[in-house]
Write an enzyme that holds these catalytic residues in place. Structure first.
Site, PDB file in Angstrom:
ATOM      1  N   GLY A 179       0.815  -1.212   0.000  1.00  0.00           N
ATOM      2  CA  GLY A 179       0.000   0.000   0.000  1.00  0.00           C
ATOM      3  C   GLY A 179       0.849   1.263   0.000  1.00  0.00           C
ATOM      4  O   GLY A 179       0.531   2.252  -0.668  1.00  0.00           O
ATOM      5  N   THR A 180       1.950   1.228   0.733  1.00  0.00           N
ATOM      6  CA  THR A 180       2.810   2.413   0.833  1.00  0.00           C
ATOM      7  C   THR A 180       3.337   2.804  -0.546  1.00  0.00           C
ATOM      8  O   THR A 180       3.241   3.975  -0.949  1.00  0.00           O
ATOM      9  CB  THR A 180       3.975   2.134   1.801  1.00  0.00           C
ATOM     10  OG1 THR A 180       3.416   1.863   3.089  1.00  0.00           O
ATOM     11  CG2 THR A 180       4.927   3.316   1.893  1.00  0.00           C
ATOM     12  N   ASN A 210      -7.852   3.549   9.246  1.00  0.00           N
ATOM     13  CA  ASN A 210      -7.233   2.393   9.882  1.00  0.00           C
ATOM     14  C   ASN A 210      -7.363   2.399  11.398  1.00  0.00           C
ATOM     15  O   ASN A 210      -7.335   1.364  12.034  1.00  0.00           O
ATOM     16  CB  ASN A 210      -5.752   2.292   9.484  1.00  0.00           C
ATOM     17  CG  ASN A 210      -5.043   3.615   9.503  1.00  0.00           C
ATOM     18  OD1 ASN A 210      -5.480   4.583   8.869  1.00  0.00           O
ATOM     19  ND2 ASN A 210      -3.960   3.709  10.240  1.00  0.00           N
ATOM     20  N   GLN A 265      -7.801  -0.344   3.936  1.00  0.00           N
ATOM     21  CA  GLN A 265      -8.546  -0.983   5.029  1.00  0.00           C
ATOM     22  C   GLN A 265      -9.961  -1.391   4.618  1.00  0.00           C
ATOM     23  O   GLN A 265     -10.611  -2.159   5.328  1.00  0.00           O
ATOM     24  CB  GLN A 265      -8.627  -0.035   6.246  1.00  0.00           C
ATOM     25  CG  GLN A 265      -7.278   0.243   6.901  1.00  0.00           C
ATOM     26  CD  GLN A 265      -6.697  -0.968   7.626  1.00  0.00           C
ATOM     27  OE1 GLN A 265      -7.363  -1.985   7.839  1.00  0.00           O
ATOM     28  NE2 GLN A 265      -5.435  -0.871   8.012  1.00  0.00           N
ATOM     29  N   SER A 281      -3.894  -3.174  -0.503  1.00  0.00           N
ATOM     30  CA  SER A 281      -2.759  -3.905   0.052  1.00  0.00           C
ATOM     31  C   SER A 281      -3.196  -5.333   0.376  1.00  0.00           C
ATOM     32  O   SER A 281      -4.247  -5.542   0.985  1.00  0.00           O
ATOM     33  CB  SER A 281      -2.273  -3.201   1.320  1.00  0.00           C
ATOM     34  OG  SER A 281      -1.236  -3.947   1.901  1.00  0.00           O
ATOM     35  N   ALA A 282      -2.375  -6.320  -0.042  1.00  0.00           N
ATOM     36  CA  ALA A 282      -2.769  -7.729   0.108  1.00  0.00           C
ATOM     37  C   ALA A 282      -2.915  -8.167   1.565  1.00  0.00           C
ATOM     38  O   ALA A 282      -3.820  -8.917   1.909  1.00  0.00           O
ATOM     39  CB  ALA A 282      -1.745  -8.614  -0.591  1.00  0.00           C
ATOM     40  N   THR A 328      11.254  -7.266 -11.863  1.00  0.00           N
ATOM     41  CA  THR A 328      10.621  -8.583 -11.976  1.00  0.00           C
ATOM     42  C   THR A 328       9.528  -8.709 -10.929  1.00  0.00           C
ATOM     43  O   THR A 328       9.726  -8.373  -9.760  1.00  0.00           O
ATOM     44  CB  THR A 328      11.684  -9.695 -11.793  1.00  0.00           C
ATOM     45  OG1 THR A 328      12.670  -9.516 -12.794  1.00  0.00           O
ATOM     46  CG2 THR A 328      11.069 -11.083 -11.906  1.00  0.00           C
ATOM     47  N   CYS A 361       2.616   3.277  16.007  1.00  0.00           N
ATOM     48  CA  CYS A 361       3.725   2.801  16.838  1.00  0.00           C
ATOM     49  C   CYS A 361       4.658   1.987  15.970  1.00  0.00           C
ATOM     50  O   CYS A 361       5.081   0.907  16.324  1.00  0.00           O
ATOM     51  CB  CYS A 361       3.237   2.020  18.061  1.00  0.00           C
ATOM     52  SG  CYS A 361       2.218   0.633  17.676  1.00  0.00           S
TER      53      CYS A 361
HETATM   54  N1  PLP Z   1      -2.909   2.862   4.025  1.00  0.00           N
HETATM   55  C1  PLP Z   1      -3.569   2.466   5.106  1.00  0.00           C
HETATM   56  C2  PLP Z   1      -4.888   3.071   5.433  1.00  0.00           C
HETATM   57  C3  PLP Z   1      -3.015   1.492   5.943  1.00  0.00           C
HETATM   58  O1  PLP Z   1      -3.663   1.119   7.048  1.00  0.00           O
HETATM   59  C4  PLP Z   1      -1.751   0.942   5.612  1.00  0.00           C
HETATM   60  C5  PLP Z   1      -1.096  -0.062   6.490  1.00  0.00           C
HETATM   61  O2  PLP Z   1      -1.226  -0.060   7.681  1.00  0.00           O
HETATM   62  C6  PLP Z   1      -1.112   1.381   4.443  1.00  0.00           C
HETATM   63  C7  PLP Z   1      -1.718   2.339   3.678  1.00  0.00           C
HETATM   64  C8  PLP Z   1       0.240   0.843   4.037  1.00  0.00           C
HETATM   65  O3  PLP Z   1       0.111  -0.416   3.421  1.00  0.00           O
HETATM   66  P1  PLP Z   1       1.376  -1.418   3.397  1.00  0.00           P
HETATM   67  O4  PLP Z   1       1.549  -1.936   4.763  1.00  0.00           O
HETATM   68  O5  PLP Z   1       0.962  -2.491   2.409  1.00  0.00           O
HETATM   69  O6  PLP Z   1       2.537  -0.634   2.886  1.00  0.00           O
END
Ligand code: PLP
Length: 389
Positions: free
Chosen positions: A71-72, A154, A182, A202-203, A242, A328
């Protein structure tokens, strides 16, 4: 050893057996998906099958799914000034004040080009404030912004009015990115229905592996002029490198499972979450965002005088894995920017505990947690009485 009770599914969810099986099968393949030989084609098939499954979960077109390392990275990739529909660059990013750190960091925008959109006391994005700000930009003859609003928070689980936000952003000529990390797999999310231009998934929040995610476009007309990772032409040039074949295969399998079980799982989790909150109401506990529409699995709460660190340590020793509402990531509890944006005083927010449950969380686990929570509160009032004496 005490039996563990895992109540932290928003941090990461247990790997679904189907995802694990798909990953193990993929790990036993040797091919690179870019190779033209049979081994390569087998690996390519696994990636494309997963792309179809992830796309189906949010009703997107498979060709508009770009796999990332999570997700990041997908958020980082979306928040770029060089996101183009007709060759124009963005010079302003607006993000809600309750976004995840990976959105608040602003992606490729310099800090002075990032603006916060306020939320109400319930943690819902203030749509009126967004509209007023967009009108102001228009009146000043400034270019429309890229806007990023999460589908569900989240910490609180509060669901944001994405469709309404999209209408306002589009009327002003801007684009909307939605961090749906989420929400996807827990509540239905249709990219066309929501009218989001881009979304992040995010998986590991839906029973897939950690370290895999996707950025999904509503339309192929949107393109990334300056991809984060350049080199090989993987992911149609949107993300070089890859592919993580096993991770992607696990993501696809988890997405297919989530699609099949989401409705029933949602009902079960809601019943458990409501049971928890009914129990919490028997003590002096405040639940945050309770008046807003929320994910069925999340509850964020605090009791006056009980610090999150104290509660977390005690609960962990008692066998419970829960989170503090606040970030945290480095193992250190810091004040929650989400609760601060909702106007919750530091004194109360520093005690916020987040419980996030999953489809397998049962009544007995909720009851045991409530027992432990009430014990903590009883200890607290005993200490208070001791101090007063
Ligand atoms: N966005 C939200 C709302 C999240 O809760 C999170 C992870 O806690 C992320 C993005 C980041 O995802 P990832 O852990 O796959 O990088």
């Amino acid at each position: 050893m005490t039996e563990r009770i895992y109540l932290d599914w928003n941090a990461t969810s247990p790997l679904r057996p189907e995802a694990r099986a798909a990953m193990i099968a993929a790990l036993d393949e040797v091919g690179n998906p870019s190779s033209v030989h049979r081994e390569g084609r087998t690996a390519r098939h696994l990636v494309e099958q997963a792309r179809e499954r992830v796309a189906a979960l949010v009703r997107a077109e498979p060709r508009n799914v770009v796999f990332t390392s999570g997700g990041t990275e997908a958020n980082m990739m979306a928040l770029t000034p060089a996101l183009e529909t007709s060759g124009t660059r963005f010079d302003r990013l607006m993000v809600s004040s309750v976004e995840h750190a990976s959105v608040r960091a602003g992606g490729g925008f310099p800090t002075h080009q990032v603006e916060a959109i306020p939320v109400t006391a319930d943690g819902v994005v203030d749509i009126g404030a967004l509209e007023r700000r967009l009108n102001e930009l228009q009146r000043q003859g400034l270019r429309p912004p890229l806007v990023s609003i999460m589908a569900a928070n989240n910490e609180t689980g509060v669901i944001q009015p994405i469709k309404a936000a999209a209408a306002i952003v589009h009327a002003a000529g801007g684009l909307l990115h939605v961090d749906a990390v989420q929400a996807v797999g827990r509540i239905p999310f249709d990219i066309n229905e929501s009218d989001a231009d881009l979304m992040t998934v995010s998986a590991h929040k839906l029973g897939g592996p950690q370290g895999v995610g996707a950025l999904i476009r509503r339309s192929a007309a949107l393109h990334f002029a300056e991809p984060l990772l350049r080199g090989g032409g993987q992911e149609r040039g949107a993300r070089a490198g890859t592919e993580n074949v096993a991770g992607i295969a696990g993501f696809g399998a988890a997405a297919a499972c989530a699609m099949a079980t989401m409705t029933a799982d949602g009902e079960r989790m809601r019943a458990m979450r409501d049971r928890l909150e009914a129990g919490l109401a028997n003590g002096p506990t405040v639940v945050f965002g309770q008046n807003a529409e929320r994910l069925p699995n999340t509850s964020l709460f605090a009791a006056h005088g009980l610090r999150a660190e104290t509660a977390l340590i005690n609960l962990d020793l008692g066998g419970f894995a829960v989170s503090s509402g606040s970030a945290c990531s480095s193992g250190k509890v810091t004040a929650s920017h989400v609760l601060a944006a909702m106007g919750v005083p530091d004194k109360l927010s520093s005690g916020a505990i987040r419980l996030s449950i999953g489809p397998s969380t049962g009544e007995s686990e909720i009851n045991l947690f409530l027992e432990a929570w009430m014990k903590l509160l009883a200890g607290l009032s005993k200490r208070k009485r001791g101090l007063a004496a």
